[in-house]
Design a protein around this motif. Sequence first.
Motif, PDB file in Angstrom:
ATOM      1  N   ARG A  59       0.858  -1.195   0.000  1.00  0.00           N
ATOM      2  CA  ARG A  59       0.000   0.000   0.000  1.00  0.00           C
ATOM      3  C   ARG A  59       0.888   1.236   0.000  1.00  0.00           C
ATOM      4  NH1 ARG A  59      -5.319   0.028   0.774  1.00  0.00           N
ATOM      5  NH2 ARG A  59      -6.378  -1.910   1.383  1.00  0.00           N
ATOM      6  N   LEU A  60       0.594   2.165  -0.902  1.00  0.00           N
ATOM      7  CA  LEU A  60       1.332   3.417  -0.941  1.00  0.00           C
ATOM      8  C   LEU A  60       0.542   4.452  -1.722  1.00  0.00           C
ATOM      9  CD1 LEU A  60       4.377   3.033  -3.410  1.00  0.00           C
ATOM     10  CD2 LEU A  60       2.246   1.764  -3.549  1.00  0.00           C
ATOM     11  N   ALA A  61       0.915   5.710  -1.567  1.00  0.00           N
ATOM     12  CA  ALA A  61       0.235   6.795  -2.260  1.00  0.00           C
ATOM     13  C   ALA A  61       0.545   6.740  -3.756  1.00  0.00           C
ATOM     14  CB  ALA A  61       0.669   8.138  -1.682  1.00  0.00           C
ATOM     15  N   ARG A  62      -0.398   7.163  -4.556  1.00  0.00           N
ATOM     16  CA  ARG A  62      -0.245   7.079  -6.016  1.00  0.00           C
ATOM     17  C   ARG A  62       1.005   7.800  -6.506  1.00  0.00           C
ATOM     18  NH1 ARG A  62      -3.115   5.482 -10.153  1.00  0.00           N
ATOM     19  NH2 ARG A  62      -4.872   4.944  -8.802  1.00  0.00           N
ATOM     20  N   GLU A  63       1.335   8.931  -5.882  1.00  0.00           N
ATOM     21  CA  GLU A  63       2.485   9.706  -6.365  1.00  0.00           C
ATOM     22  C   GLU A  63       3.819   9.000  -6.133  1.00  0.00           C
ATOM     23  OE1 GLU A  63       1.243  11.704  -2.375  1.00  0.00           O
ATOM     24  OE2 GLU A  63       0.273  10.755  -4.112  1.00  0.00           O
ATOM     25  N   ASN A  64       3.794   7.913  -5.382  1.00  0.00           N
ATOM     26  CA  ASN A  64       5.027   7.164  -5.128  1.00  0.00           C
ATOM     27  C   ASN A  64       5.084   5.821  -5.850  1.00  0.00           C
ATOM     28  OD1 ASN A  64       4.681   8.532  -1.923  1.00  0.00           O
ATOM     29  ND2 ASN A  64       6.421   9.000  -3.245  1.00  0.00           N
ATOM     30  N   HIS A  65       4.215   5.592  -6.810  1.00  0.00           N
ATOM     31  CA  HIS A  65       4.201   4.318  -7.523  1.00  0.00           C
ATOM     32  C   HIS A  65       5.497   4.053  -8.280  1.00  0.00           C
ATOM     33  CE1 HIS A  65      -0.230   2.821  -7.590  1.00  0.00           C
ATOM     34  NE2 HIS A  65       0.100   3.316  -6.410  1.00  0.00           N
ATOM     35  N   ASP A  66       6.272   5.101  -8.561  1.00  0.00           N
ATOM     36  CA  ASP A  66       7.542   4.887  -9.252  1.00  0.00           C
ATOM     37  C   ASP A  66       8.521   4.067  -8.407  1.00  0.00           C
ATOM     38  OD1 ASP A  66       7.546   7.233  -7.539  1.00  0.00           O
ATOM     39  OD2 ASP A  66       9.552   7.637  -8.281  1.00  0.00           O
ATOM     40  N   LEU A  67       8.302   4.013  -7.083  1.00  0.00           N
ATOM     41  CA  LEU A  67       9.158   3.204  -6.222  1.00  0.00           C
ATOM     42  C   LEU A  67       9.083   1.722  -6.573  1.00  0.00           C
ATOM     43  CD1 LEU A  67       8.371   4.751  -2.699  1.00  0.00           C
ATOM     44  CD2 LEU A  67      10.254   5.335  -4.240  1.00  0.00           C
ATOM     45  N   LEU A  68       7.986   1.317  -7.215  1.00  0.00           N
ATOM     46  CA  LEU A  68       7.749  -0.097  -7.502  1.00  0.00           C
ATOM     47  C   LEU A  68       8.342  -0.543  -8.831  1.00  0.00           C
ATOM     48  CD1 LEU A  68       4.005  -0.175  -6.406  1.00  0.00           C
ATOM     49  CD2 LEU A  68       6.028  -0.650  -5.007  1.00  0.00           C
ATOM     50  N   GLN A  69       8.795   0.381  -9.652  1.00  0.00           N
ATOM     51  CA  GLN A  69       9.290   0.015 -10.968  1.00  0.00           C
ATOM     52  C   GLN A  69      10.465  -0.970 -10.926  1.00  0.00           C
ATOM     53  OE1 GLN A  69       7.697   0.554 -13.659  1.00  0.00           O
ATOM     54  NE2 GLN A  69       9.212  -0.462 -14.973  1.00  0.00           N
ATOM     55  N   PRO A  70      11.429  -0.812 -10.009  1.00  0.00           N
ATOM     56  CA  PRO A  70      12.516  -1.805  -9.955  1.00  0.00           C
ATOM     57  C   PRO A  70      12.027  -3.225  -9.693  1.00  0.00           C
ATOM     58  CG  PRO A  70      13.142   0.173  -8.773  1.00  0.00           C
ATOM     59  CD  PRO A  70      11.686   0.324  -9.094  1.00  0.00           C
ATOM     60  N   LEU A  71      10.958  -3.378  -8.912  1.00  0.00           N
ATOM     61  CA  LEU A  71      10.395  -4.706  -8.683  1.00  0.00           C
ATOM     62  C   LEU A  71       9.895  -5.307  -9.993  1.00  0.00           C
ATOM     63  CD1 LEU A  71       8.351  -3.894  -5.456  1.00  0.00           C
ATOM     64  CD2 LEU A  71      10.248  -5.516  -5.561  1.00  0.00           C
TER      65      LEU A  71
END
Length: 299
Positions: A59-71
């Motif tokens: 769960r995270l805020a939409r503006e931080n979805h870029d954190l998931l790109q490496p996964l």
Amino acid sequence: CADERSPIVSAAYDIVSVGHVSHDYLVYQGKTTWFTGGGAYFAAFAARASGAQPMVVTRLARENHDLLQPLREAGIGVLALPSRVTTSIENLFPTADLDKRVVRLLAQGDPFRLEDVAEAAQIYLLTGLFRGEIPEEMIEPLSRRGRVALDLQGVLRTSEAGAFSWQDWPDKERCLPHGAFLKADSLESAVITGIEDRREAARRLNRWGAREVVVTHSSEVIAFDGEQMHSARFDPANLSGRTGRGDTCFGSYLAWRLHHGVAESVRYAAALTSMKMESPGPFTGTVDEVLERMRRGPA
């Protein structure tokens, strides 16, 4: 390592890792560095590098979805659920000793619900960053779907006005029997059992119902399966990648444990985690590199 009490007929993923992916920063020797953190994040990378197919539910805020790109780029499945804010943690190292840090919660994401975890898995890794993130009511229902792996950090670590503390878990003896795997560091194992000796603490946790107990320490990782105590030493050349050590260790242990025994999985996890500690960020090496490290030791 099949668990006859929770047989798996078919699973979309080997390991579903549930927990907040966080936007953290580290303060060390006057320098501030931002990084992506969270047990679910580090464990998934270690599992994927070890040949398993993991998925992260976060769960995270939409503006931080870029954190998931490496996964995603690593071939890890991702389910990003909405949250009012993204969890953020400050890691302050007041001295040059990277094993001594002061942790402060800056922002806390929304908690998970059982219905958030819909994918079939062999192992459900519950790796919360603090109490309440993953409600304990999720443990027993998930144990009927597959094997539950629980990180004690998520039920012992609390936050008051941002300051972290570790408190005993009142429902431990009710909930622990539903866990096939349990992970703690040496501080957490002492908090929950009242026993400073980590080997004796692992035995106590097993008697309370946790079938396979993994305890990490700055020097080693141990695992107790109810009969034998297995251990392997960490041997990093440096500690520049210390953050994420325990999560990496547990993720790699679980991935290797899918097809190997306890002793072999402890040795594998220690070697992989030692390599990870030599470089900041999640582990991105290969199985062959870990096996070579096991054969020859540190460079």
